[in-house]
Design a protein around this motif. Sequence first.
Motif, PDB file in Angstrom:
ATOM      1  N   UNK A 304       0.808  -1.235   0.000  1.00 49.74           N
ATOM      2  CA  UNK A 304       0.000   0.000   0.000  1.00 49.74           C
ATOM      3  C   UNK A 304       0.835   1.277   0.000  1.00 49.74           C
ATOM      4  N   UNK A 305       1.972   1.279   0.706  1.00 51.01           N
ATOM      5  CA  UNK A 305       2.816   2.480   0.748  1.00 51.01           C
ATOM      6  C   UNK A 305       3.411   2.781  -0.622  1.00 51.01           C
ATOM      7  N   UNK A 306       3.877   1.741  -1.289  1.00 50.74           N
ATOM      8  CA  UNK A 306       4.454   1.909  -2.621  1.00 50.74           C
ATOM      9  C   UNK A 306       3.394   2.450  -3.587  1.00 50.74           C
ATOM     10  N   UNK A 307       2.214   1.864  -3.561  1.00 48.80           N
ATOM     11  CA  UNK A 307       1.168   2.291  -4.496  1.00 48.80           C
ATOM     12  C   UNK A 307       0.692   3.717  -4.208  1.00 48.80           C
ATOM     13  N   UNK A 308       0.672   4.093  -2.946  1.00 49.09           N
ATOM     14  CA  UNK A 308       0.257   5.453  -2.606  1.00 49.09           C
ATOM     15  C   UNK A 308       1.208   6.466  -3.242  1.00 49.09           C
ATOM     16  N   UNK A 309       2.522   6.213  -3.123  1.00 48.35           N
ATOM     17  CA  UNK A 309       3.501   7.140  -3.684  1.00 48.35           C
ATOM     18  C   UNK A 309       3.419   7.162  -5.214  1.00 48.35           C
ATOM     19  N   UNK A 310       3.228   5.993  -5.818  1.00 50.24           N
ATOM     20  CA  UNK A 310       3.169   5.923  -7.275  1.00 50.24           C
ATOM     21  C   UNK A 310       1.907   6.587  -7.824  1.00 50.24           C
ATOM     22  N   UNK A 311       0.802   6.401  -7.145  1.00 50.49           N
ATOM     23  CA  UNK A 311      -0.454   6.975  -7.638  1.00 50.49           C
ATOM     24  C   UNK A 311      -0.425   8.492  -7.591  1.00 50.49           C
ATOM     25  N   UNK A 312       0.230   9.058  -6.574  1.00 51.52           N
ATOM     26  CA  UNK A 312       0.366  10.513  -6.498  1.00 51.52           C
ATOM     27  C   UNK A 312       1.154  11.039  -7.692  1.00 51.52           C
ATOM     28  N   UNK A 313       2.194  10.295  -8.086  1.00 50.06           N
ATOM     29  CA  UNK A 313       2.990  10.705  -9.248  1.00 50.06           C
ATOM     30  C   UNK A 313       2.244  10.452 -10.550  1.00 50.06           C
ATOM     31  N   UNK A 314       1.499   9.355 -10.582  1.00 53.81           N
ATOM     32  CA  UNK A 314       0.806   8.950 -11.809  1.00 53.81           C
ATOM     33  C   UNK A 314      -0.193  10.010 -12.270  1.00 53.81           C
ATOM     34  N   UNK A 315      -0.783  10.705 -11.314  1.00 57.04           N
ATOM     35  CA  UNK A 315      -1.763  11.739 -11.662  1.00 57.04           C
ATOM     36  C   UNK A 315      -1.132  12.888 -12.446  1.00 57.04           C
TER      37      UNK A 315
END
Length: 429
Positions: A304-315
């Motif tokens: 979950x921590x990895x995906x949270x950081x990636x999703x913020x960048x993905x936007x």
Amino acid sequence: MGQAIVKLPAYVTRVKLASGEHAYYWKLPHWATDKDPKTGARTPTVRHGFPCPVESCALGTGHDAAVAKAEGLNETLKEWRLGAERKTLKPGSIAWLFKWYRDQERFTDLKPKTQRDYRRLMEIVAAFPTRAGGTLGNRKAADMDGETADTLYRKLREKGEREAAYCMQVCRLVWKWAVRHKRTTGVKDNPFAGMGIKSTPAGENRPTTRAEYDLYRETARGMGYQNMAAAAALCFEACQRVSQVFGFWPDEEAVKEGRDPPAGLQWSVYKPGVAMALVQRKTGNPVWLDLAIEVEGEAVQLYPDLERELMDLRERAVRDEFGQPVGPIIVDERNGQPFDQRWMSTVHRRICTKAGLPKAMTFTGFRHGGITEIGDSGEADVRPISGHKTLAQTRTYNKATAEKGRRIALKRREHIQALGERDDKEPKP
């Protein structure tokens, strides 16, 4: 008749001390430094691909000695500004020896990134200022002795233990090869041999703890460096190498063919909530990282921590015609381009300082910490995540920690308790 005015060399000022003596100072001109727009700090300007090799310094109280040193500094500054030193290298000088080594097959056969690293370390040594006001690169290579090498190492360590050790290792390689070709180089001894410097500087492999990792990401986000928070997550959670995450490791085939190599991990490897399809660049081993699994009919997020950081960048990522993110995952937020290695190190240090994290905490430590955490969880074989070829290679990262010690002690107590229970059940003689 008035007193004659003594004209001092350029960039020299004279200050009267309380004792009545005069002290002399040489100040680097403003045009030889660049101002950081965020911090206001000034860093050496780069010309002809090289940073300014001299810096402001005190010249002492002796007039003649101060003038001589200032003239040497001014000459070095002029050579750097015009690029003259590299056009007309003095035969037999240290700068000349480095150039000679870079023309050798043992250097040209190295990977492009290794060549760049070696070249940068050679420049640090060649640009090192001497007492006379010049640079070490102008000194005769054959005159380099062990005492001077030790002094150089000691001075470089003041600016960074790790880089100082690497400089000495490169010099040792250069002088070793130069001794073998002494009729060409004039070098008969290797002053960098026997210095007792470890191939891996102390503290380099310090694993980052999860608490430090969490604090780092929180601080990075607060400072506006979401890219650094995501990069830390990729190294810690996905156990990726720093060079691969940031794109510091180019594709040699692409370079040879004149194509621009992919810069770091691309968005194409990531499918949110499903998996990441990775390939460890160093070993070529594929790594399939499931991001979620189904347990009793419910989806459980594994990272979950990895995906949270990636999703913020993905936007914020650049999109293709179908609305899918494309290009490298980690980019410099100032310009949308891959990170410069030196700037990445600068930002990393700023985040650590702001968070109050240890100075010994390197970005490499995130990968080390992630792999160590896997070992602490009871998994001896970390290769499915780390991508290493052999278990022996993982021992460098999967370190003995207090957590492992506690687990071993607990297992031992369980074993002793089991033995005790067995003895109680056995009939007494």
